[in-house]
Structures are given as structure tokens and as C-alpha cells.
Write an enzyme that holds these catalytic residues in place. Structure first.
Site, mmCIF file in Angstrom:
data_model
loop_
_atom_site.group_PDB
_atom_site.id
_atom_site.type_symbol
_atom_site.label_atom_id
_atom_site.label_comp_id
_atom_site.label_asym_id
_atom_site.label_seq_id
_atom_site.Cartn_x
_atom_site.Cartn_y
_atom_site.Cartn_z
ATOM 1 N N LYS A 253 7.038 6.552 11.913
ATOM 2 C CA LYS A 253 6.816 5.943 10.582
ATOM 3 C C LYS A 253 7.433 6.484 9.572
ATOM 4 C CE LYS A 253 3.442 3.904 7.462
ATOM 5 N NZ LYS A 253 1.884 3.190 7.340
ATOM 6 N N ASP A 258 3.657 4.861 0.107
ATOM 7 C CA ASP A 258 3.092 3.590 -0.014
ATOM 8 C C ASP A 258 2.165 3.135 -0.876
ATOM 9 O OD1 ASP A 258 2.065 1.236 1.375
ATOM 10 O OD2 ASP A 258 0.903 2.351 2.785
ATOM 11 N N LYS A 265 -2.448 -0.865 -3.580
ATOM 12 C CA LYS A 265 -3.600 0.166 -3.530
ATOM 13 C C LYS A 265 -4.278 0.688 -4.659
ATOM 14 C CE LYS A 265 -1.707 2.526 0.528
ATOM 15 N NZ LYS A 265 -2.761 2.171 1.749
ATOM 16 N N ASP A 276 2.901 9.254 3.736
ATOM 17 C CA ASP A 276 3.102 8.066 4.847
ATOM 18 C C ASP A 276 4.223 7.970 5.732
ATOM 19 O OD1 ASP A 276 1.335 6.087 5.782
ATOM 20 O OD2 ASP A 276 2.476 4.544 4.378
ATOM 21 N N ASP A 335 0.470 -4.189 2.467
ATOM 22 C CA ASP A 335 -0.138 -3.093 2.578
ATOM 23 C C ASP A 335 0.017 -2.632 4.057
ATOM 24 O OD1 ASP A 335 -0.728 -0.454 2.041
ATOM 25 O OD2 ASP A 335 -2.570 -0.934 1.536
ATOM 26 N N GLU A 337 2.358 -2.466 5.978
ATOM 27 C CA GLU A 337 3.905 -2.309 6.212
ATOM 28 C C GLU A 337 4.453 -1.517 7.330
ATOM 29 O OE1 GLU A 337 2.291 -0.208 4.704
ATOM 30 O OE2 GLU A 337 3.186 1.506 4.932
ATOM 31 N N ARG A 339 3.339 -1.118 10.307
ATOM 32 C CA ARG A 339 3.942 -1.917 11.729
ATOM 33 C C ARG A 339 4.877 -2.887 11.568
ATOM 34 N NH1 ARG A 339 -1.997 -4.612 11.328
ATOM 35 N NH2 ARG A 339 -2.319 -2.667 10.145
HETATM 36 N N1 BES Z 1 -0.518 4.056 4.944
HETATM 37 C C1 BES Z 1 -1.585 3.198 5.066
HETATM 38 C C2 BES Z 1 -2.650 3.759 6.165
HETATM 39 C C3 BES Z 1 -3.365 4.792 5.567
HETATM 40 C C4 BES Z 1 -4.345 4.281 4.864
HETATM 41 C C5 BES Z 1 -3.483 5.843 6.053
HETATM 42 C C6 BES Z 1 -5.537 5.263 4.406
HETATM 43 C C7 BES Z 1 -4.088 6.951 5.341
HETATM 44 C C8 BES Z 1 -5.167 6.680 4.602
HETATM 45 C C9 BES Z 1 -1.072 1.863 5.756
HETATM 46 O O1 BES Z 1 0.349 1.412 5.455
HETATM 47 C C10 BES Z 1 -2.235 0.752 5.305
HETATM 48 O O2 BES Z 1 -2.101 0.745 4.183
HETATM 49 N N2 BES Z 1 -2.971 0.258 6.270
HETATM 50 C C11 BES Z 1 -3.846 -0.794 5.689
HETATM 51 C C12 BES Z 1 -4.029 -1.754 6.600
HETATM 52 C C13 BES Z 1 -4.736 -3.212 6.277
HETATM 53 C C14 BES Z 1 -3.938 -3.726 5.090
HETATM 54 C C15 BES Z 1 -4.628 -4.109 7.435
HETATM 55 C C16 BES Z 1 -5.153 -0.113 5.594
HETATM 56 O O3 BES Z 1 -5.303 0.801 6.800
HETATM 57 O O4 BES Z 1 -6.127 -0.103 4.848
HETATM 58 ZN ZN ZN Z 2 1.574 2.963 5.132
HETATM 59 ZN ZN ZN Z 3 0.312 0.273 3.771
#
Ligand code: BES
Ligand code: ZN
Ligand code: ZN
Length: 485
Positions: A253, A258, A265, A276, A335, A337, A339
Site C-alpha cells: 500500500k 491519508d 479523519k 500510510d 477513508d 482507501e 483496500r
Molecule cells: N490508513 C488507515 C489505517 C490506519 C488507521 C492506520 C489508524 C494506522 C492507524 C486506513 O486507510 C483507514 O483509514 N482505515 C479505516 C477503515 C474504516 C473506515 C473502515 C480505519 O481503520 O479506521
Molecule cells: Zn490509509
Molecule cells: Zn484511510
């Protein structure tokens, strides 16, 4: 840092300081250390450091007794940490030339490699953009010293150097802020690395991705003025692999920042989201080592690189995109993104002929809730592939924990308007993210590594600076090197 091997008994080792690993409940009697054990000044606890000057019988001026804890718990992972802690201790004292002595019991390839890796990883500081580096000192020369040990020590030291330097390369990429590391600039770094080490590098631009039908990846890129890039790095072994043999695909990734996009966020801690792209950086780093170590199988790395921004062209919740595989995806949360970009990269990896896939991604906050900061979440659609990765990770001291990936969880991934939504519900967030990816990896044997909790150290450790860790570079390198049909 220059790295070498000295075949010398400890008395003759030449360096500004010699590190001797000492243990808890095992009195060390050499070089006058017995007295210090008796007085309780040395206990041998993990990372306890005792620096002696003019230790009796030694050519070197300084001896550092480096505590390693209980001997029965000592392994190569602990050696890596103890060597790192010793280096960070000596570095702070402006010492520049260090040797670590391996007692006969530990004079093996595994321990020698761990010591070298620990030293190189400990040397890294995330201070590239600090103008005043007076507090940041460097170790110029690191030597592994052993009186005995087989002829395999030389190769182990060299391989460890290459691997750990690649891991530090990954850490330096992951540490770059998003204004200085856009998707295109990440591609530039990959390209110049490829040129230096003799890999093929191809960077697909937006038009090419559109031709290939990568609507899922391109949807994420819509909100940013920075163009996306799909970075492809290829390693081919000198001897053409026989028909039907394995071709490993490493997908990482590469979200250079992000914000969350329209599903933005919160401000608090958002600056960390420059990391990220850690999964992508790890695959680029792994390829840097693979190019030098030359495993027997072909390896291709694919890094979808985008910036997830809420610009005026950004995709919206409710948008439906069509992935390269033909599946339609309802974007419930912009968010989620990672996947979306991995879906197309996994599909393209299969089209390029990869027979086995691993992806690494800072994919979910949920994996941090599940496993904390000590284990990578590992998901697999194939038992043999899971075993290979678990074995490589175990040997490299990169802790990974197998997580479930079962059809039951599909119930959480239902969309009325498209083939699947990009998020599950409230529960099992790391698993539903993996289930989403599985739709695009199947039926190719595949492992997904959620590194959201392990790619970044929030506080420094005795053996490692705060910041990017460079996981899972070592596991990927070993996976490629150990592959046998
Ligand atoms: N890059 C984030 C994952 C992440 C979150 C990494 C916190 C480190 C710390 C990812 O893109 C994301 O935002 N995932 C969301 C998914 C949700 C919207 C289903 C998450 O984990 O909150
Ligand atoms: Zn992310
Ligand atoms: Zn994200």
C-alpha cells in the site's frame, strides 16, 4: 556504517569498544566482570549496559557488558535487540568503531546476522530534515568478532548487511513527509533504486491505469492534485525459471498521505498518516535486497501510490466504482482507501503472472485494537502460503499473528447497490478489510499483512529510534530466498 568480520579471540579484538553479551543468573568471570556480578553492579538484565575502561587482558580500551536477560530465553531476536541497544549506548558516547564478540556458543550464522542487523537498524535516526545534527552521532565501523565459527559466517554477515540496509532504506522512505514524497516522487525513488541495483522498473500513469480499467485505484486518486502512480519493480533470476514454477508478487500500500478523503479523519494525530505508504516502502526495500541477494525465483513488486485527499473532484461516499476485475464497489467510507487501491494492484499482479502473492498495508485501526503494536495481523487464503510466511517471519524476529479469514465474515460485506461495499460494519474491522482483499486475490495463494500497528514506533526503544520500523522487509527477503519448489 562499514561492516566486517574479525576472527579473533576477545582479548585480541581491535575496536574502540568491544561488546560482550552477558546474562542474568550466569556469572561472567572473564575480564574482571566477576567482581561486578558479585557486587550486584551487573545483573545481566535486558539492555543493562556497563562500560568498563582498560579491562584486564584486552587489547581494546573499552569493554561494554551488554545485558541480555535470562540465557534460556536468549535467541537471535534478542541478539538483534541487544546488539542494537549496545550500539545506541555507545553512539551516544561518540564512539565510532565497535566490535561485538560472539562467544563460541553463539558463533553461528544466525547470531552473527542478528548482531549485524541489530547494529545497522540501531544506527538509523529519523533526523534527515533537522539542520542541527550535533546530537546525532554515527558509528563508522561495526565488526562481528568470533574466535571460532564456520566458514558460513562471512556470507551471513554480508547478507545481514544488505538486508538491514534495505530495511533502513524503507524506513527513510516511510519517514518522509507527504509534501516531499508524493506518489510521483515515490516512483522516482523506486526508479533510481532499480537503476542502482539492476532491477526493471515501470511506472504506470493515470492514462495507462484507465486503459487497464483500474477504476477502484483511480477513484481514490480523484481528490488529489497529485497524480497517482502504479510502480512495478521486476527481479528475474539469471537462470530462466522452468515453466510452471513460482513467481512471487509483493504488493504494498502506497498512500503517501491519508487524510481520509471526504470521510475526513480528525486533526489529532493526522500527521502520522505520512506513514500510510509503509507497506509500499517495505516492498521497495525488499526488492533492493532481493536485487543484491539474487534468489532463484522471479519476484515482482507492485506499489499503487496515491494521495487520499478531499479535493473538489474527490470521490464521495455512495459513489460506485468498477475495479479491474469487473467487480463494482460501493464506496461507503472514503477513508477505507487502502483496500480500494490494493484491489486493482492484486488483480494486476495476477495478470502479470504472479503465482503467489503477499501484500503489506497499514490497512486498519482495527488491527491495532486487536493485536496492539507487537504483532502484524496475518491473513491467508492458503495454508501452505501462510506457513511459508510465518516461518520466514519467525526466523527474522518479525512477529506475526494468524487471523481468521472465513466465509462467515462475508455477511458483514453486503451492498444493495453494488457487488460489495468497501467497509464492513462495526465488528472485526481488520478481518472485513482482509475479506474485501480476498475477493481480488482469489484463487491465487495469498497472504495479507496488516502492519498498521507495527510499521511505526511511537516511542523509541533501547535498540531502535522512534518512527518507522521497516517491517516486514526481512520477512519478504527471506521468503524469496528460502523459496524452493
Ligand atoms: N490508513 C488507515 C489505517 C490506519 C488507521 C492506520 C489508524 C494506522 C492507524 C486506513 O486507510 C483507514 O483509514 N482505515 C479505516 C477503515 C474504516 C473506515 C473502515 C480505519 O481503520 O479506521
Ligand atoms: Zn490509509
Ligand atoms: Zn484511510
Amino acid at each position: 556504517m562499514q561492516v566486517s568480520l574479525q576472527r579473533q579471540p576477545i582479548e585480541n579484538v581491535e575496536a574502540e569498544a568491544v561488546v560482550l553479551v552477558v546474562f542474568e543468573d550466569r556469572r561472567e568471570d572473564r575480564m574482571g566482570l566477576g567482581e561486578l556480578y558479585d557486587s550486584g553492579e551487573i545483573k545481566g538484565k535486558p539492555f543493562e549496559m556497563t562500560l568498563l575502561h582498560q579491562a584486564p587482558g584486552m587489547r581494546a580500551r573499552r569493554l561494554l557488558a551488554a545485558g541480555a536477560g535470562k540465557p534460556d530465553k536468549f535467541d537471535t531476536a534478542q541478539m538483534r535487540k541487544v546488539a542494537g541497544a549496545a550500539i545506541r549506548h555507545l553512539k551516544a558516547k561518540s564512539i565510532t568503531q565497535v566490535a561485538l564478540y560472539l562467544d563460541p556458543a553463539y558463533a553461528s550464522a544466525g547470531y552473527a546476522a542478528a548482531a549485524v542487523e541489530g547494529a545497522i537498524l540501531a544506527e538509523f535516526e529519523p533526523d534527515r530534515h533537522k539542520s542541527d545534527k550535533k546530537d546525532s552521532k554515527t558509528i563508522e565501523r561495526f565488526t562481528v568478532a568470533a574466535a571460532d565459527g564456520g566458514p558460513d559466517l562471512d556470507a551471513a554477515v554480508e547478507r545481514a548487511r544488505i538486508t538491514a540496509e534495505a530495511q533502513n532504506f524503507t524506513r527513510s522512505l516511510a519517514n518522509e513527509p507527504a509534501n516531499l514524497l508524493t506518489p510521483m516522487l515515490l516512483a522516482d525513488h523506486a526508479r533510481s533504486m532499480a537503476q542502482e541495483f539492476g532491477l526493471e522498473c515501470e511506472v504506470l500513469d493515470r492514462d495507462r491505469m484507465r486503459q487497464l480499467g483500474m477504476g477502484s485505484l483511480l477513484g481514490v486518486a480523484m481528490g488529489s492534485a497529485e497524480p497517482p502512480a502504479l510502480i512495478v519493480l521486476r527481479y528475474r533470476p539469471a537462470d530462466d525459471a522452468p515453466q510452471g514454477s513460482a513467481h512471487l508478487g509483493l504488493v504494498g500500500k502506497g498512500v503517501t498521505f491519508d487524510t481520509g478523503g471526504i470521510s475526513i479523519k480528525p486533526a489529532d494525530g493526522m500527521e502520522k498518516m505520512k506513514y500510510d505508504m509503509s507497506g509500499g516502502a517495505a516492498m521497495i526495500g525488499a526488492m533492493r535486497a532481493i536485487a543484491q541477494l539474487r534468489p532463484a525465483i522471479p519476484v515482482t513488486a507492485l506499489i499503487p501510490a496515491v494521495e487520499n485527499m478531499p479535493g473538489s473532484r474527490a470521490q464521495r461516499p455512495g459513489d460506485i466504482v468498477t475495479a479491474m476485475s469487473g467487480k463494482t464497489i460501493e464506496v461507503i467510507n472514503t477513508d477505507a482507501e487502502g483496500r480500494l487501491i490494493l484491489a486493482d494492484a492484486l488483480c494486476y499482479a495476477r495478470q502479470l503472472g504472479c503465482t503467489h502473492l503477499v501484500d503489506a498495508a497499514t490497512l486498519t485501526g482495527a488491527v491495532v485494537v486487536a493485536l496492539g503494536h507487537y504483532n502484524v495481523g496475518l491473513f491467508a487464503n492458503d495454508d501452505a502460503m501462510r506457513d511459508r510466511v510465518m516461518q520466514a517471519a519467525g526466523a527474522e524476529g518479525e512477529k506475526m499473528w494468524p487471523m481468521p479469514l472465513e466465509d462467515d465474515y462475508k455477511d458483514y460485506l453486503k451492498s444493495v447497490f453494488a457487488d460489495l461495499p468497501n467497509v464492513g460494519g462495526r465488528y472485526g474491522g481488520a478481518i472485513t478489510a482482509a475479506m474485501f482483499l480476498k475477493e481480488f486475490a482469489d484463487p491465487t495463494p495469498w497472504v495479507h499483512l496488516d502492519i498498521a500497528g507495527t510499521a511505526w514506533l511511537d516511542d523509541s526503544k533501547p535498540f531502535m529510534a522512534k518512527g518507522p520500523t521497516g517491517l516486514p522487509v526481512r520477512t519478504m527477503v527471506r521468503l524469496a530466498m528460502d523459496w524452493a519448489e
